[in-house]
Design a protein around this motif. Structure first.
Motif, PDB file in Angstrom:
ATOM      1  N   GLN A 156      -9.039  28.297  39.693  1.00 41.41           N
ATOM      2  CA  GLN A 156      -7.746  27.647  39.500  1.00 41.41           C
ATOM      3  C   GLN A 156      -6.733  28.634  38.928  1.00 41.41           C
ATOM      4  N   THR A 215     -10.241  18.075  46.460  1.00 36.42           N
ATOM      5  CA  THR A 215      -9.482  19.312  46.606  1.00 36.42           C
ATOM      6  C   THR A 215      -9.693  19.856  48.014  1.00 36.42           C
ATOM      7  N   SER A 216      -8.862  20.788  48.426  1.00 37.76           N
ATOM      8  CA  SER A 216      -8.949  21.331  49.788  1.00 37.76           C
ATOM      9  C   SER A 216     -10.308  21.973  50.050  1.00 37.76           C
TER      10      SER A 216
END
Length: 166
Positions: free
Chosen positions: A45, A104-105
């Protein structure tokens, strides 16, 4: 005859003691793997937010910035959040009617790979689908992600350690 029985009992007790030690060591290793997975998520992140460290993270700003105009609130998504790395789970528990947009992707991509397979897949297969090398260092994080999806009710883990859609 009693010598064989005595040896058998002794050997069984010896192996049971060793098995218990190995179970304890496995538990410690799984805990370390979980910690490393959490660190990997946090670092990922950070790297994504800072373009691999080439931009400031925005975590600490030298001067306070003016308050932006508040944006309209998006419609709430039913996501169950529980404790994990940083106090938030990366993979929410799946509830009826929840779509892949809650993930999330990276996790959506994993779900697409598993759903597009002919049958249950191994972590190695998913790693290849993600374009990663097939070294243990690249496969283990994928295994952890698959486990998280399974724990959240998104995938089913078979007895052989393979994963399939629910």
């Amino acid at each position: 005859m009693t010598d064989v029985l005595t040896w058998t009992i002794g050997r069984r007790l010896e192996l049971a003691k060793r098995a218990e030690l190995l179970r304890k060591e496995l538990g410690e290793l799984e805990l370390e793997v979980a910690r490393l997975e959490a660190a990997e998520v946090v670092f990922g992140q950070w790297a994504e937010a800072t373009d691999g460290g080439r931009r400031p993270s925005g975590i600490v700003s030298p001067e306070p910035e003016p308050e932006p105009e508040p944006e309209p609130e998006p419609e709430p998504v039913a996501v169950t959040v529980g404790p994990s790395a940083g106090g938030m789970r990366v993979v929410p528990d799946r509830v009826e009617g929840m779509g892949l947009q809650a993930l999330t992707s990276e996790y959506r991509r994993i779900m697409e790979i598993v759903a597009g397979a002919d049958g249950p897949v191994m972590a190695k297969d998913v790693a290849v689908g993600l374009g990663r090398e097939t070294t243990p260092g690249k496969i283990e994080p994928v295994r952890g992600q698959l486990r998280k999806l399974s724990d959240g009710g998104w995938l089913v883990r078979t007895a052989s350690g393979r994963y399939r859609p629910c």
